[in-house]
Design a protein around this motif. Structure first.
Motif, short mmCIF file in Angstrom:
data_model
loop_
_atom_site.label_atom_id
_atom_site.label_comp_id
_atom_site.label_asym_id
_atom_site.label_seq_id
_atom_site.Cartn_x
_atom_site.Cartn_y
_atom_site.Cartn_z
N TYR A 284 14.62 -0.98 -0.40
CA TYR A 284 13.36 -1.55 -0.87
C TYR A 284 13.55 -2.12 -2.28
O TYR A 284 14.13 -1.46 -3.14
CB TYR A 284 12.25 -0.50 -0.89
N SER A 288 8.84 -2.25 -10.03
CA SER A 288 8.29 -1.69 -11.26
C SER A 288 8.23 -2.74 -12.36
O SER A 288 9.18 -3.50 -12.57
CB SER A 288 9.12 -0.50 -11.73
N GLN A 296 -1.49 -4.28 -7.22
CA GLN A 296 -0.06 -4.11 -6.98
C GLN A 296 0.33 -4.28 -5.51
O GLN A 296 1.10 -3.51 -4.95
CB GLN A 296 0.41 -2.73 -7.47
N THR A 297 -0.19 -5.33 -4.91
CA THR A 297 0.24 -5.68 -3.55
C THR A 297 0.70 -7.13 -3.47
O THR A 297 1.37 -7.50 -2.50
CB THR A 297 -0.90 -5.47 -2.52
N GLN A 369 7.01 -2.41 0.07
CA GLN A 369 7.12 -1.19 -0.72
C GLN A 369 7.19 0.01 0.21
O GLN A 369 6.51 0.05 1.23
CB GLN A 369 5.92 -1.05 -1.66
N ASN A 370 8.01 0.97 -0.18
CA ASN A 370 8.13 2.21 0.57
C ASN A 370 7.00 3.12 0.13
O ASN A 370 7.13 3.90 -0.81
CB ASN A 370 9.49 2.85 0.29
N SER A 371 5.85 2.98 0.79
CA SER A 371 4.63 3.63 0.31
C SER A 371 3.81 4.16 1.47
O SER A 371 3.85 3.63 2.59
CB SER A 371 3.79 2.62 -0.48
N GLN A 372 3.06 5.21 1.19
CA GLN A 372 2.14 5.77 2.18
C GLN A 372 0.72 5.25 2.00
O GLN A 372 -0.17 5.60 2.77
CB GLN A 372 2.14 7.30 2.09
N GLU A 373 0.50 4.40 0.97
CA GLU A 373 -0.83 3.82 0.78
C GLU A 373 -1.16 2.90 1.94
O GLU A 373 -0.34 2.09 2.34
CB GLU A 373 -0.88 3.03 -0.53
N LYS A 376 -0.64 -1.01 1.54
CA LYS A 376 0.76 -1.41 1.47
C LYS A 376 1.45 -1.24 2.82
O LYS A 376 2.27 -2.07 3.23
CB LYS A 376 1.47 -0.61 0.38
N LYS A 377 1.11 -0.18 3.55
CA LYS A 377 1.69 0.01 4.89
C LYS A 377 1.24 -1.09 5.83
O LYS A 377 2.04 -1.62 6.61
CB LYS A 377 1.27 1.39 5.45
N ASN A 380 3.10 -4.30 5.10
CA ASN A 380 4.46 -4.23 5.65
C ASN A 380 4.48 -4.51 7.14
O ASN A 380 5.42 -5.12 7.66
CB ASN A 380 5.06 -2.85 5.38
#
Length: 399
Positions: A284, A288, A296-297, A369-373, A376-377, A380
């Motif tokens: 990923y 930052s 932040q998407t 992004q490697n995210s659980q939000e 963002k998921k 992806n």
């Protein structure tokens, strides 16, 4: 399936046309230009419609004969209607007999079709007025009430948005547009521009959030009707000059004929600079401190490529990017109305990043992004529905 879809779309458009009534406007020869302002205001922006129309009335006094400013207005608690704005006044042209969803691509097609048929011109422009959030794909699920939006939220009953691929398909059968001016948040995304590359010459928009009152139409309207080659720059600068709560807005212009070149250049630089995402979650990209727009998407495209590419690869890519983005105007701070990423004390800088001339590109871009939000998921998962996904090599990287 394509044939069945097209047939259904045509039938839907015909039904929408019959839902409204008016006398046909007789024209013997094409005018210079016709611009449709598509006001998708059946939502919490409806209170801004009256003041924006007043500004358009002021701007219309500078238009010469042969220029037509037409409005399609969808507001809360009223069926949609068409206005002509001329010489500082408005004329109601057409009232729809039933409620329509301005977030339906078939409604957009109907509005433009009627406008082009009745006010034939040598060139056409489209102003998109309303809500937006970049390329983001909306799906009609229980979760769709969260702020994952594409364009034109319609809040009449069940909330609905218009996805950019549907918008592009609706516009594809109509005469080519000289420009799309998007008076809505975060519309200037590379994914949307690529999707719309075959229906318009230029896209004038902001990659960031914009104020609720929108564009200063008293100056933007005359600019959009200018026949100068750099009309898009005049219109973008007019928007940039408006302050809201002390902030100016970043703007840019995309030249869509350069989008294929930009896709190829981006495919090349991504392949040279990044490894595919692995099943273990590796690969990923580091996001930052990158410039981002709206929680932040949506990241600044130039800032991202500047970070990942070496100097020679970036310079090659940047030449192509500059051809595709012939104008951009930076602001170091803009009105982050819905997100607390301004410095909480001074509100004169951003908390997570710094905006500089070298970094700012004026176009936002998806970066996984490697995210659980949830948002963002979902991004992806849904980016694959955009043509940019394959054209720019995102698919090859497992994005």
């Amino acid at each position: 399936m394509k044939k069945l879809y097209s047939t259904a779309f045509v039938l839907a458009s015909m039904l929408l046309l019959t839902a409204c009534h008016s006398d046909k406007h007789e024209k013997k020869q094409p005018d210079i230009e016709t611009v449709l302002v598509y006001i998708a205001g059946d939502n919490n922006l409806t209170s801004f419609i009256r003041s924006d129309i007043s500004q358009m009335m002021a701007g219309s006094q500078e238009l010469s004969k042969g220029n037509n400013l037409i409005l399609f207005v969808d507001r809360l608690d009223a069926t949609p209607y068409f206005l002509k704005v001329e010489n500082g006044d408005t004329i109601r042209l057409k009232t729809c007999e039933q409620e329509l969803r301005s977030s339906d691509a078939a409604t957009l097609k109907m509005a433009l079709s009627w406008t082009m048929e009745n006010y034939e011109a040598q060139s056409y422009g489209l102003v998109l007025w309303g809500h937006a959030d970049g390329w983001t794909i909306w799906q009609e699920t229980a979760a769709s009430r969260s702020p994952r939006r594409a364009y034109g939220m319609d809040d009449n009953g069940i909330r609905q948005w218009m996805n950019i691929p549907d918008m592009a398909q609706a516009l594809s059968t109509l005469p080519h547009l000289r420009f799309i001016f998007a008076d809505c948040c975060c519309f200037q995304s590379v994914e949307s521009a690529y999707e719309l590359r075959q229906v318009t010459d230029y896209i004038i928009a902001s990659p960031a959030e914009i104020p609720g009152e929108g564009a200063p139409y008293q100056t933007v309207i005359p600019a959009l009707f200018s026949q100068r080659d750099d009309f898009y720059e005049i219109a973008a600068k007019a928007y940039c000059q408006q302050e809201s709560m002390g902030y100016l807005e970043p703007m840019s212009v995309v030249k869509t004929s350069e989008m294929e070149n930009l896709a190829q250049a981006t495919r090349t630089v991504l392949a040279q600079s990044l490894q595919p995402i692995g099943s273990d979650g590796s690969g990923y990209p580091d996001v930052s401190e990158l410039i981002y727009y709206f929680d932040q998407t949506l990241f600044d495209m130039n800032d991202f490529i500047l970070r990942i590419a070496d100097a020679n690869d970036y310079a090659t890519w940047k030449r192509t990017f500059d051809a595709a983005v012939p104008f951009k105007q930076m602001t170091t701070v803009w009105m982050a109305n819905h997100v607390a990423y301004l410095d909480s004390w001074t509100k004169t800088s951003f908390r997570d990043f710094e905006v500089t001339e070298e970094r700012y590109g004026g176009v936002n871009m998806f970066v996984p992004q490697n995210s659980q939000e949830d948002k963002k998921k979902h991004q992806n998962e849904r980016i694959s529905r955009m043509q940019w996904y394959s054209a720019a090599g995102l698919k090859d990287l497992g994005w």
